[in-house]
Design a protein around this motif. Sequence first.
Motif, mmCIF file in Angstrom:
data_model
loop_
_atom_site.group_PDB
_atom_site.id
_atom_site.type_symbol
_atom_site.label_atom_id
_atom_site.label_comp_id
_atom_site.label_asym_id
_atom_site.label_seq_id
_atom_site.Cartn_x
_atom_site.Cartn_y
_atom_site.Cartn_z
ATOM 1 N N LYS A 112 24.384 -7.645 5.690
ATOM 2 C CA LYS A 112 25.216 -8.862 5.827
ATOM 3 C C LYS A 112 24.131 -10.116 6.265
ATOM 4 C CE LYS A 112 28.236 -5.951 8.539
ATOM 5 N NZ LYS A 112 28.721 -5.602 9.709
ATOM 6 N N MET A 113 23.244 -9.636 7.144
ATOM 7 C CA MET A 113 22.213 -10.953 7.499
ATOM 8 C C MET A 113 21.483 -11.522 6.179
ATOM 9 S SD MET A 113 20.569 -9.165 11.102
ATOM 10 C CE MET A 113 19.444 -10.494 11.252
ATOM 11 N N ALA A 114 21.232 -10.552 5.091
ATOM 12 C CA ALA A 114 20.757 -11.263 3.890
ATOM 13 C C ALA A 114 21.620 -11.776 3.309
ATOM 14 C CB ALA A 114 20.139 -9.912 3.103
ATOM 15 N N LYS A 115 22.979 -11.614 3.084
ATOM 16 C CA LYS A 115 23.879 -12.244 2.515
ATOM 17 C C LYS A 115 24.036 -13.635 3.510
ATOM 18 C CE LYS A 115 28.571 -11.866 0.790
ATOM 19 N NZ LYS A 115 30.023 -11.914 1.544
ATOM 20 N N GLY A 116 23.989 -13.644 4.650
ATOM 21 C CA GLY A 116 24.250 -14.841 5.309
ATOM 22 C C GLY A 116 23.055 -15.930 5.280
ATOM 23 N N ALA A 117 21.860 -15.184 5.096
ATOM 24 C CA ALA A 117 20.683 -16.179 5.199
ATOM 25 C C ALA A 117 20.696 -17.295 3.941
ATOM 26 C CB ALA A 117 19.221 -15.172 5.270
ATOM 27 N N GLN A 118 20.039 -18.315 4.221
ATOM 28 C CA GLN A 118 20.086 -19.342 3.487
ATOM 29 C C GLN A 118 18.765 -19.467 2.558
ATOM 30 O OE1 GLN A 118 22.863 -22.656 5.002
ATOM 31 N NE2 GLN A 118 21.440 -21.879 6.761
ATOM 32 N N SER A 119 17.682 -19.332 3.644
ATOM 33 C CA SER A 119 16.256 -19.360 2.776
ATOM 34 C C SER A 119 16.056 -18.024 2.071
ATOM 35 C CB SER A 119 15.068 -19.312 4.222
ATOM 36 O OG SER A 119 14.124 -18.763 3.662
ATOM 37 N N PRO A 120 15.491 -18.460 0.576
ATOM 38 C CA PRO A 120 15.512 -17.155 -0.321
ATOM 39 C C PRO A 120 14.422 -16.279 0.427
ATOM 40 C CG PRO A 120 15.517 -19.203 -1.242
ATOM 41 C CD PRO A 120 15.415 -19.621 0.038
ATOM 42 N N LYS A 121 13.481 -16.871 1.156
ATOM 43 C CA LYS A 121 12.359 -15.866 1.700
ATOM 44 C C LYS A 121 12.963 -14.843 2.758
ATOM 45 C CE LYS A 121 8.195 -18.614 0.474
ATOM 46 N NZ LYS A 121 7.326 -19.563 0.967
ATOM 47 N N LEU A 122 13.901 -15.586 3.690
ATOM 48 C CA LEU A 122 14.448 -14.742 4.710
ATOM 49 C C LEU A 122 15.267 -13.689 4.157
ATOM 50 C CD1 LEU A 122 14.709 -14.471 7.799
ATOM 51 C CD2 LEU A 122 16.415 -16.060 7.700
ATOM 52 N N LYS A 123 15.891 -13.991 2.998
ATOM 53 C CA LYS A 123 16.819 -13.121 2.245
ATOM 54 C C LYS A 123 16.115 -11.951 2.072
ATOM 55 C CE LYS A 123 20.476 -15.471 -0.167
ATOM 56 N NZ LYS A 123 21.660 -15.291 0.642
ATOM 57 N N ALA A 124 14.745 -12.377 1.248
ATOM 58 C CA ALA A 124 14.048 -11.317 0.805
ATOM 59 C C ALA A 124 13.366 -10.356 1.908
ATOM 60 C CB ALA A 124 12.970 -12.220 -0.017
ATOM 61 N N ALA A 125 13.369 -11.122 2.842
ATOM 62 C CA ALA A 125 12.422 -10.446 4.237
ATOM 63 C C ALA A 125 13.567 -8.976 4.629
ATOM 64 C CB ALA A 125 12.080 -11.447 5.304
ATOM 65 N N PHE A 126 14.863 -9.571 4.730
ATOM 66 C CA PHE A 126 15.959 -8.760 5.201
ATOM 67 C C PHE A 126 16.252 -7.709 4.010
ATOM 68 C CE2 PHE A 126 18.163 -12.366 7.959
ATOM 69 C CZ PHE A 126 17.291 -12.124 8.999
ATOM 70 N N GLU A 127 16.195 -7.904 2.871
ATOM 71 C CA GLU A 127 16.144 -7.155 1.875
ATOM 72 C C GLU A 127 15.096 -5.684 1.914
ATOM 73 O OE1 GLU A 127 17.055 -9.587 -1.709
ATOM 74 O OE2 GLU A 127 19.116 -9.794 -0.940
ATOM 75 N N LYS A 128 13.913 -6.605 1.915
ATOM 76 C CA LYS A 128 12.888 -5.659 2.031
ATOM 77 C C LYS A 128 12.912 -4.507 3.039
ATOM 78 C CE LYS A 128 7.710 -5.740 2.533
ATOM 79 N NZ LYS A 128 6.864 -6.201 3.502
ATOM 80 N N HIS A 129 13.197 -4.961 4.303
ATOM 81 C CA HIS A 129 13.261 -4.158 5.604
ATOM 82 C C HIS A 129 14.625 -3.313 5.308
ATOM 83 C CE1 HIS A 129 11.943 -2.892 9.219
ATOM 84 N NE2 HIS A 129 12.676 -3.222 9.947
ATOM 85 N N HIS A 130 15.490 -3.705 4.692
ATOM 86 C CA HIS A 130 16.813 -2.769 4.536
ATOM 87 C C HIS A 130 16.231 -1.508 3.746
ATOM 88 C CE1 HIS A 130 20.312 -1.122 2.378
ATOM 89 N NE2 HIS A 130 20.739 -1.496 3.544
ATOM 90 N N GLU A 131 15.516 -1.582 2.740
ATOM 91 C CA GLU A 131 14.962 -0.579 1.924
ATOM 92 C C GLU A 131 14.006 0.156 2.962
ATOM 93 O OE1 GLU A 131 12.619 -1.151 -1.757
ATOM 94 O OE2 GLU A 131 14.386 -2.335 -1.974
#
Length: 166
Positions: free
Chosen positions: A30-49
């Motif tokens: 949900k946080m990755a989806k909400g984040a606007q910055s591609p880098k922040l999105k990627a950071a959330f996705e990485k941490h999800h894994e």
Amino acid sequence: MAEKALEDLFYDMLKDVYYAERKILKTLPKMAKGAQSPKLKAAFEKHHEETEGQLERLRQVFEIFGKRAVGKTCPAIDGIIEEGEEILEEFKGSAALDAGLLATAQAVEHYEIARYGTLKTWAALLGLQEAVVLLDETLQQEGKTDQDLSKLAEASVNASAIKKAA
Ligand SMILES: [Fe+2]
Ligand SMILES: [Fe+2]
């Protein structure tokens, strides 16, 4: 009431963190989806894994300890995540959204760092050497995530949140 010892505290905290990690696993997309910055999105996705791996390690620690892997409601993580959901709602579409989400994520990391630090110390005292190694691995990962988030905040996310002059 039976006297309780460090073993009981350890088991309780293990259940607390297990609950917290499962909650975090559900929240990060949900946080990755909400984040606007591609880098922040990627950071959330990485941490999800990474969180999936951390849950697996926790299940191994339960096994080493000889107890069933169960969660126990953790009001602390529920509270931090609730604040994050408020930010998602109240700052939707605004420039400050990412800075708010990043700050929430760092609160989560600091909570986890505190928990894994304690669990690792207690596992050592209880003679659970294999558990110490697993808990330390996750502790390092949480620390690295926190540092990466700090760098991202300082490099771009905070600056993007500052009000532009009219
Ligand atoms: Fe975690
Ligand atoms: Fe984490």
